[in-house]
Design a protein around this motif. Structure first.
Motif, PDB file in Angstrom:
ATOM      1  N   ALA A   1       0.839  -1.206   0.000  1.00  0.00           N
ATOM      2  CA  ALA A   1       0.000   0.000   0.000  1.00  0.00           C
ATOM      3  C   ALA A   1       0.871   1.251   0.000  1.00  0.00           C
ATOM      4  CB  ALA A   1      -0.925  -0.009   1.217  1.00  0.00           C
ATOM      5  N   PHE A   2       1.973   1.221   0.739  1.00  0.00           N
ATOM      6  CA  PHE A   2       2.911   2.336   0.729  1.00  0.00           C
ATOM      7  C   PHE A   2       3.599   2.457  -0.625  1.00  0.00           C
ATOM      8  CE2 PHE A   2       2.720   1.555   5.335  1.00  0.00           C
ATOM      9  CZ  PHE A   2       2.518   2.839   5.787  1.00  0.00           C
ATOM     10  N   LEU A   3       3.952   1.325  -1.215  1.00  0.00           N
ATOM     11  CA  LEU A   3       4.604   1.357  -2.524  1.00  0.00           C
ATOM     12  C   LEU A   3       3.700   2.006  -3.562  1.00  0.00           C
ATOM     13  CD1 LEU A   3       7.090   0.360  -4.221  1.00  0.00           C
ATOM     14  CD2 LEU A   3       5.698  -1.630  -4.796  1.00  0.00           C
ATOM     15  N   LEU A   4       2.436   1.617  -3.599  1.00  0.00           N
ATOM     16  CA  LEU A   4       1.501   2.197  -4.551  1.00  0.00           C
ATOM     17  C   LEU A   4       1.267   3.676  -4.238  1.00  0.00           C
ATOM     18  CD1 LEU A   4      -0.319   1.860  -6.952  1.00  0.00           C
ATOM     19  CD2 LEU A   4      -2.085   0.885  -5.466  1.00  0.00           C
TER      20      LEU A   4
ATOM     21  N   SER B   1     -11.172   6.033 -14.833  1.00  0.00           N
ATOM     22  CA  SER B   1     -10.054   5.794 -15.755  1.00  0.00           C
ATOM     23  C   SER B   1      -8.872   5.121 -15.064  1.00  0.00           C
ATOM     24  CB  SER B   1      -9.576   7.124 -16.361  1.00  0.00           C
ATOM     25  OG  SER B   1      -9.165   8.020 -15.345  1.00  0.00           O
ATOM     26  N   VAL B   2      -8.972   4.919 -13.740  1.00  0.00           N
ATOM     27  CA  VAL B   2      -7.898   4.280 -12.987  1.00  0.00           C
ATOM     28  C   VAL B   2      -8.510   3.305 -11.989  1.00  0.00           C
ATOM     29  CG1 VAL B   2      -6.022   4.612 -11.323  1.00  0.00           C
ATOM     30  CG2 VAL B   2      -6.324   6.245 -13.191  1.00  0.00           C
ATOM     31  N   ILE B   3      -7.985   2.084 -11.967  1.00  0.00           N
ATOM     32  CA  ILE B   3      -8.336   1.094 -10.950  1.00  0.00           C
ATOM     33  C   ILE B   3      -7.038   0.678 -10.272  1.00  0.00           C
ATOM     34  CG2 ILE B   3      -9.315  -1.186 -10.484  1.00  0.00           C
ATOM     35  CD1 ILE B   3     -11.099  -0.854 -12.909  1.00  0.00           C
ATOM     36  N   MET B   4      -7.072   0.502  -8.959  1.00  0.00           N
ATOM     37  CA  MET B   4      -5.855   0.120  -8.252  1.00  0.00           C
ATOM     38  C   MET B   4      -6.169  -0.894  -7.160  1.00  0.00           C
ATOM     39  SD  MET B   4      -5.143   3.584  -6.028  1.00  0.00           S
ATOM     40  CE  MET B   4      -6.319   4.186  -4.810  1.00  0.00           C
ATOM     41  N   ALA B   5      -5.146  -1.671  -6.811  1.00  0.00           N
ATOM     42  CA  ALA B   5      -5.263  -2.653  -5.735  1.00  0.00           C
ATOM     43  C   ALA B   5      -3.873  -2.906  -5.177  1.00  0.00           C
ATOM     44  CB  ALA B   5      -5.900  -3.954  -6.229  1.00  0.00           C
ATOM     45  N   ALA B   6      -3.766  -3.012  -3.858  1.00  0.00           N
ATOM     46  CA  ALA B   6      -2.471  -3.208  -3.216  1.00  0.00           C
ATOM     47  C   ALA B   6      -2.537  -4.348  -2.216  1.00  0.00           C
ATOM     48  CB  ALA B   6      -2.020  -1.922  -2.509  1.00  0.00           C
ATOM     49  N   ASP B   7      -1.629  -5.287  -2.374  1.00  0.00           N
ATOM     50  CA  ASP B   7      -1.457  -6.413  -1.453  1.00  0.00           C
ATOM     51  C   ASP B   7      -2.747  -7.190  -1.219  1.00  0.00           C
ATOM     52  OD1 ASP B   7       0.502  -7.867  -0.182  1.00  0.00           O
ATOM     53  OD2 ASP B   7       1.242  -6.146   0.919  1.00  0.00           O
ATOM     54  N   VAL B   8      -3.391  -7.568  -2.284  1.00  0.00           N
ATOM     55  CA  VAL B   8      -4.625  -8.355  -2.186  1.00  0.00           C
ATOM     56  C   VAL B   8      -4.456  -9.752  -2.776  1.00  0.00           C
ATOM     57  CG1 VAL B   8      -6.102  -6.318  -2.211  1.00  0.00           C
ATOM     58  CG2 VAL B   8      -5.467  -7.378  -4.365  1.00  0.00           C
TER      59      VAL B   8
ATOM     60  N   CYS C   1      -9.056   2.173 -19.471  1.00  0.00           N
ATOM     61  CA  CYS C   1      -8.710   2.279 -18.067  1.00  0.00           C
ATOM     62  C   CYS C   1      -7.319   1.691 -17.836  1.00  0.00           C
ATOM     63  CB  CYS C   1      -9.754   1.526 -17.233  1.00  0.00           C
ATOM     64  SG  CYS C   1      -9.442   1.529 -15.467  1.00  0.00           S
ATOM     65  N   THR C   2      -6.603   2.256 -16.881  1.00  0.00           N
ATOM     66  CA  THR C   2      -5.314   1.714 -16.471  1.00  0.00           C
ATOM     67  C   THR C   2      -5.450   1.137 -15.069  1.00  0.00           C
ATOM     68  OG1 THR C   2      -4.167   3.416 -17.754  1.00  0.00           O
ATOM     69  CG2 THR C   2      -2.858   2.190 -16.152  1.00  0.00           C
ATOM     70  N   VAL C   3      -4.951  -0.078 -14.890  1.00  0.00           N
ATOM     71  CA  VAL C   3      -5.044  -0.776 -13.610  1.00  0.00           C
ATOM     72  C   VAL C   3      -3.649  -0.869 -13.009  1.00  0.00           C
ATOM     73  CG1 VAL C   3      -5.800  -2.876 -12.429  1.00  0.00           C
ATOM     74  CG2 VAL C   3      -6.974  -2.120 -14.518  1.00  0.00           C
ATOM     75  N   TYR C   4      -3.507  -0.448 -11.765  1.00  0.00           N
ATOM     76  CA  TYR C   4      -2.225  -0.490 -11.066  1.00  0.00           C
ATOM     77  C   TYR C   4      -2.325  -1.514  -9.937  1.00  0.00           C
ATOM     78  CZ  TYR C   4      -1.261   3.841 -13.561  1.00  0.00           C
ATOM     79  OH  TYR C   4      -1.061   4.774 -14.549  1.00  0.00           O
ATOM     80  N   LEU C   5      -1.458  -2.521  -9.983  1.00  0.00           N
ATOM     81  CA  LEU C   5      -1.455  -3.586  -8.985  1.00  0.00           C
ATOM     82  C   LEU C   5      -0.107  -3.607  -8.278  1.00  0.00           C
ATOM     83  CD1 LEU C   5      -3.041  -6.418 -11.184  1.00  0.00           C
ATOM     84  CD2 LEU C   5      -4.230  -4.815  -9.677  1.00  0.00           C
ATOM     85  N   ALA C   6      -0.132  -3.572  -6.956  1.00  0.00           N
ATOM     86  CA  ALA C   6       1.097  -3.630  -6.159  1.00  0.00           C
ATOM     87  C   ALA C   6       0.985  -4.796  -5.193  1.00  0.00           C
ATOM     88  CB  ALA C   6       1.305  -2.328  -5.390  1.00  0.00           C
ATOM     89  N   LEU C   7       2.082  -5.506  -5.001  1.00  0.00           N
ATOM     90  CA  LEU C   7       2.047  -6.656  -4.101  1.00  0.00           C
ATOM     91  C   LEU C   7       3.425  -6.949  -3.559  1.00  0.00           C
ATOM     92  CD1 LEU C   7       1.948 -10.012  -6.034  1.00  0.00           C
ATOM     93  CD2 LEU C   7       2.218  -7.836  -7.212  1.00  0.00           C
ATOM     94  N   GLU C   8       3.447  -7.722  -2.506  1.00  0.00           N
ATOM     95  CA  GLU C   8       4.694  -8.204  -1.924  1.00  0.00           C
ATOM     96  C   GLU C   8       4.751  -9.718  -2.108  1.00  0.00           C
ATOM     97  OE1 GLU C   8       6.859  -8.620   2.454  1.00  0.00           O
ATOM     98  OE2 GLU C   8       5.419  -6.993   2.113  1.00  0.00           O
ATOM     99  N   LYS C   9       5.833 -10.186  -2.677  1.00  0.00           N
ATOM    100  CA  LYS C   9       6.029 -11.628  -2.848  1.00  0.00           C
ATOM    101  C   LYS C   9       6.457 -12.215  -1.502  1.00  0.00           C
ATOM    102  CE  LYS C   9       8.924 -11.007  -6.271  1.00  0.00           C
ATOM    103  NZ  LYS C   9       9.876 -11.287  -7.369  1.00  0.00           N
ATOM    104  N   ARG C  10       5.654 -13.125  -0.979  1.00  0.00           N
ATOM    105  CA  ARG C  10       5.946 -13.729   0.316  1.00  0.00           C
ATOM    106  C   ARG C  10       6.414 -15.166   0.117  1.00  0.00           C
ATOM    107  NH1 ARG C  10       1.873 -10.104   1.008  1.00  0.00           N
ATOM    108  NH2 ARG C  10       2.252  -8.596   2.671  1.00  0.00           N
ATOM    109  N   LEU C  11       7.632 -15.400   0.521  1.00  0.00           N
ATOM    110  CA  LEU C  11       8.263 -16.694   0.325  1.00  0.00           C
ATOM    111  C   LEU C  11       7.952 -17.615   1.499  1.00  0.00           C
ATOM    112  CD1 LEU C  11      11.746 -15.413  -0.906  1.00  0.00           C
ATOM    113  CD2 LEU C  11       9.771 -16.050  -2.285  1.00  0.00           C
ATOM    114  N   ASN C  12       7.613 -18.863   1.201  1.00  0.00           N
ATOM    115  CA  ASN C  12       7.299 -19.848   2.222  1.00  0.00           C
ATOM    116  C   ASN C  12       7.895 -21.193   1.847  1.00  0.00           C
ATOM    117  OD1 ASN C  12       5.213 -18.371   4.025  1.00  0.00           O
ATOM    118  ND2 ASN C  12       4.429 -18.040   1.962  1.00  0.00           N
TER     119      ASN C  12
END
Length: 382
Positions: free
Chosen positions: A179-182, A285-292, A317-328
């Motif tokens: 969320a901070f990154l986006l 015109s913008v859709i966004m999602a963070a860490d979902v 529309c432009t879609v911005y997706l931000a996420l953190e890769k969680r290693l397990n």
């Protein structure tokens, strides 16, 4: 969900069924004030997240370099001493060939002359990952807020109510790095988003929508669950002053990815009016999602919702997706994997390869070399 010592929260312990984000346990949030219990009995904390400059600076169009160049004269690099520091050393004693005076103590041991701390050292210290222990407001201690009152209308602080540990289904009540990154990207490209109509999917505590609201015309911040949406709406109210300069507006609404339609029941909290749905479809015109992207079924549901909404938009529309890769480490693979991220990549590839004669999706990665406007740890897994 949280086992606490009798009256202390310095050393909280969490059971195995909890999920914990460490964003709010680290600097620069100062302290975290427990303000209430939510509807399901989870403690809610109030934290302050600092912007590296104020929204007035953003509104005036100042660039990060215009603000940071003031420090350049203080020190040429982290490995070199400033001229002033060098002169101070010379006053204390002559330097040897390596620039440091060799001194012995009474026992003959070498005394190390340490380099004076420069401004860059002090700045780096501010970003250390120091643990910040929570503070519980006990009855009769309401004056603990007095020191924080001047923060209420500061233009360089975002105030967020959140929880600290939840079961998986309530992770939206916590604050996450993506969320901070986006939010950083929004502030970096604020001219791109200025005056836009925006939809956030899985808005959680609302911090990304709040940042977007400082530049966009209207933001629909959506999630599911009345308790979460109430928290989100409270955070929007806490930061209303940040959006007033630009005239931005945030509307908190329910949007369940597992349902095919918008909730329009007038008796339901956070439902949509027909006018709001029409406004979204006509102007978004913008859709966004963070860490979902942490559960495969929810990832599939999100992309179905994304396709349905974009299919009905009047404009591209432009879609911005931000996420953190969680290693397990998984027993199934006997290796360290990132299954949620792999499923996300496969799904987004399917979307890009979709050919239905009406819609075309193109996917482009964004380099993470843009400026950092919020103080957090921008790890390589983001």
């Amino acid at each position: 969900m949280v086992d606490l010592a009798e009256k202390e929260m310095d050393n909280p312990t969490f059971r195995s069924d909890t999920v914990l984000s460490d964003v709010h346990l680290l600097c620069p949030s100062k302290r975290h004030l427990m303000v209430r219990l939510n509807a399901v009995g989870q403690p809610v904390f109030l934290s302050y997240f600092k912007l590296l400059w104020s929204t007035e600076d953003l509104a005036s169009g100042k660039h990060v370099r215009e603000i940071t160049t003031g420090r350049e004269h203080q020190c040429t690099s982290g490995d070199e001493l400033c001229d002033k520091d060098r002169s101070n050393l010379k006053e204390e004693g002559e330097l040897n060939s390596e620039g440091v005076e060799a001194l012995l103590d009474d026992d003959g041991d070498l005394e190390v002359v340490r380099k004076p701390r420069s401004a860059s050292d002090l700045q780096a210290e501010d970003l250390l990952r120091d643990i910040v222990c929570p503070v519980i407001l006990m009855k009769g201690k309401e004056d603990a807020f007095e020191d924080e009152e001047h923060e209420c209308t500061r233009s360089d602080v975002v105030k967020i109510e959140h929880t600290m540990a939840t079961p998986l289904e309530d992770v939206g009540k916590q604050v996450w790095r993506a969320a901070f990154l986006l939010a950083d990207y929004i502030l970096f490209k604020r001219d791109t988003f200025r005056g836009c109509s925006v939809l956030e999917l899985g808005g959680g505590t609302g911090i990304t929508s709040i940042i977007m609201g400082t530049v966009a015309k209207r933001v629909y911040c959506t999630d599911v669950g009345e308790d979460l949406l109430t928290m989100c709406e409270q955070n929007v109210a806490l930061n209303k002053h940040l959006m007033e300069a630009g005239g931005g507006e945030i509307k908190v609404k329910e949007l369940d990815w597992l349902k095919d339609e918008f909730c329009t029941d007038p008796e339901a909290s956070y439902s949509w009016s027909e006018e709001e749905i029409a406004d979204l479809l006509d102007h978004c015109s913008v859709i966004m999602a963070a860490d979902v992207f942490y559960d495969d079924d929810l990832t599939d549901a999100l992309f179905r919702t994304l396709y349905r909404i974009t299919h009905n938009l009047r404009n591209s529309c432009t879609v911005y997706l931000a996420l953190e890769k969680r290693l397990n480490f998984t027993l199934r693979h006997m290796d360290i994997t990132c299954e949620a991220y792999s499923h996300f990549r496969n799904t987004i590839n399917d979307l890009e390869n979709l050919q239905d004669g009406k819609m075309k999706y193109t996917v482009e990665p964004i380099k993470l070399d843009f400026c950092q406007f919020l103080v957090y740890e921008r790890i390589e897994q983001l």
